[in-house]
Write an enzyme that holds these catalytic residues in place. Sequence first.
Site, PDB file in Angstrom:
ATOM      1  N   GLU A  49       0.871  -1.180   0.000  1.00 41.95           N
ATOM      2  CA  GLU A  49       0.000   0.000   0.000  1.00 41.95           C
ATOM      3  C   GLU A  49       0.905   1.225   0.000  1.00 41.95           C
ATOM      4  O   GLU A  49       1.259   1.752   1.050  1.00 41.95           O
ATOM      5  CB  GLU A  49      -0.907  -0.013   1.236  1.00 41.95           C
ATOM      6  CG  GLU A  49      -1.817  -1.222   1.308  1.00 41.95           C
ATOM      7  CD  GLU A  49      -2.568  -1.322   2.634  1.00 41.95           C
ATOM      8  OE1 GLU A  49      -2.564  -0.322   3.388  1.00 41.95           O
ATOM      9  OE2 GLU A  49      -3.146  -2.393   2.916  1.00 41.95           O
TER      10      GLU A  49
ATOM     11  N   ASP B 236      -6.728 -11.474   6.094  1.00 40.22           N
ATOM     12  CA  ASP B 236      -5.943 -10.248   6.286  1.00 40.22           C
ATOM     13  C   ASP B 236      -4.525 -10.541   6.774  1.00 40.22           C
ATOM     14  O   ASP B 236      -4.246 -11.608   7.324  1.00 40.22           O
ATOM     15  CB  ASP B 236      -6.659  -9.360   7.305  1.00 40.22           C
ATOM     16  CG  ASP B 236      -6.369  -7.878   7.109  1.00 40.22           C
ATOM     17  OD1 ASP B 236      -5.437  -7.540   6.352  1.00 40.22           O
ATOM     18  OD2 ASP B 236      -7.077  -7.061   7.715  1.00 40.22           O
TER      19      ASP B 236
ATOM     20  N   GLU C 235      -8.835   3.724   4.141  1.00 43.09           N
ATOM     21  CA  GLU C 235      -8.546   3.450   5.549  1.00 43.09           C
ATOM     22  C   GLU C 235      -7.383   4.291   6.065  1.00 43.09           C
ATOM     23  O   GLU C 235      -7.311   4.608   7.256  1.00 43.09           O
ATOM     24  CB  GLU C 235      -8.256   1.961   5.761  1.00 43.09           C
ATOM     25  CG  GLU C 235      -6.957   1.464   5.162  1.00 43.09           C
ATOM     26  CD  GLU C 235      -6.681  -0.002   5.503  1.00 43.09           C
ATOM     27  OE1 GLU C 235      -7.625  -0.692   5.933  1.00 43.09           O
ATOM     28  OE2 GLU C 235      -5.536  -0.436   5.354  1.00 43.09           O
TER      29      GLU C 235
END
Length: 699
Positions: free
Chosen positions: A204, A446, A501
């Site tokens: 990310e 996750d 997020e």
Amino acid sequence: MKTLSYKLVIQIWIASGLVDGFVSRSAIRLVSRFANFLVFGLLLTAIGAANAAELKGPYTLTSPSGELRLTVSDPEEKGVRYSLTVLGKSVLKESVADIVLQGMRLHLSEAKVIDAKRLTVNRELAPHVQQKSKRVQEHYNQLTLRFDNQLALTFRLFDQGMAYRFTTEQDGGLVVNSETVSLNFDGDHRLLFPEETSFISHNERLYLPKRLSEIGAEQFASLPLLVNVDDIKLVITETGLRDYPGLWLEGNDKQGLNARFPAVVLKSELKQDSDRNEHIIQRADYIASREAISTSSASALFPWRVFAIAQNDAELLTNELSYLLADELAIDASWVKPGQVAWDWWNANNVFGVDFNAGINTQTYKYYIDFAAKYGIEYIVLDEGWHHLDSVLNVVDEIDVEEIIAYGKSKKVNVILWVIWKTLDNELEVALDRFEQWGAAGIKVDFMQRDDQAMVNYYWKIAKLAAQRKLLVDFHGSYKPAGLRRAYPNVITREGVRGLEHNKWADYITAEHNLTLPFIRQLAGPMDYTPGAMVNAQPENFDINFNRPMSKTTRAHQLAMYVVFESPLQMLADTPSHYLREHESTEFITSVPTVWDETQVLSAKISDHIIIARRSGKQWFIGVMGNSKAREFTLDLSFLGSDNTQYQMYSIADGANAHRYASDYSVKREAVTAQSQIKIQLAPSGGWAARLSPVLNSK
């Protein structure tokens, strides 16, 4: 067999240089008598000569349109080196492809080509879970070089780019010591570089603008990344990734990029006081081992190295190479159902205006289900907190999973369960059996944070075992999509993207960042960005608040994401209490499909703007996203066609004061046709979104 004309035979002989132009009558009679045998032998000789010439190289391959041209040098001279041009302009120059298998008799620089085969494919595919369109055209020209060391190298050239992969027919154990992906350019081009600091990563990242010469050998990035070769865009990624580590790219202090791979993990352990963060204790000196490889064919396949090409930015938004080169469908996926998801974690279960204590408890999730049922949302997710972190079967006292799932089914809302990958793996089949027994619709797995060979295999294992139980899979804390979704469409989306997020703890999720993702990360496949913030702020008003998060864009920008961003399982990140209060926004969001029959890009420029139209059935949806500057556009609706159909257009635009109060928006209803021109004004970090429904009997 009919006798061939002796005159034709003589002409062939003369053309081949076997005889001169003067031929006696007796020679002619002799030729006539033995014409068939002579011509047959001559043709075999010609074919053999042609094959011999093809085996020597260099080899050329063009895309179906002829605009892309690949040249592969003769491997016997200096190994496999290839160059790619677009309309004569150099994109890749003398780049190197090589792979070293343990015990391999010859390296490619020493090996000889023993066979060169060409193939053209032109067919239409119908993805089970469509993303950009209902049909995908697969049209390419292919060259496969087979070497005398049991390796083969296949190149495919599409109009949208180039790809190559290795295969091997080597028997027995297979250890891959290394693979060389050395990309060379003829200039110090600009690129967008998602720089990483470790192989332990969620992938990310921000896309950092750099020059090739600015990237040292110690700097590396995850994929995909973009190189701007003047007016040509090159996005580098991979697909068909299976039983192999992910590809990363590092600099070389020059004008190129080289491969970097995470080696096989020999020993790891969870860090102290952590249920998810690993410490890699020992890695091997090789990157893959056949011990973990299972192939159904005689050849071991390696991943496709993908080079997506666009002559303008907009073409990147419709590029399908990641899907086209992936492994074909492996399951009956008729039960896989795309849809939207009401999500609890981003909004920290901030339910209000109710007569119960909100939190991770059965009553709160029934509230989520009631909200989802009201708007036709197909799923809710129970994120972190519904079970104790030592076991996915050790449910907290405040949660009754079976009651929640049963309640959801009574309202036609299904439940997806969040799990940490390692905790799930500890009791994998028992847990999946229990989830199936409960009636769960899927799992959100996750914190994998790796893409070495073992972890890549974990993804495939989860996909297969989940499919056997008709469970959807959403991978978070994951690497980019790399082909798994075509083989297992139940892997319906994944993260591997710096999404909404991050607004909970940082201020870097800007409009420009949002306008970079679709051109690069989304090219690899669906991205679970999780849009839908109902508390919106301009940059000067933005505040970081973990439990009461907001977006750094306007409301209309957030709504447009549902049209622009692709995810067959699309989240609604904010609290149901906000959505119920903001009915107009919620009604629009929940009317937007998550899969599309047709996509048309009307205008697009990286980090600047996107105007995209998508069709589902007879309805069209338009999403417009702008950057941090106020913008004006004129929207041409000619894409609607020439049949004079009238549409009722419902649009949501930035409000008159969205430049200072980003939640401000305006709604408009108007009749439009293909001849209509729509003026659009975007606030800074703004957007515009519309739904166009055909009016019955409008012709």
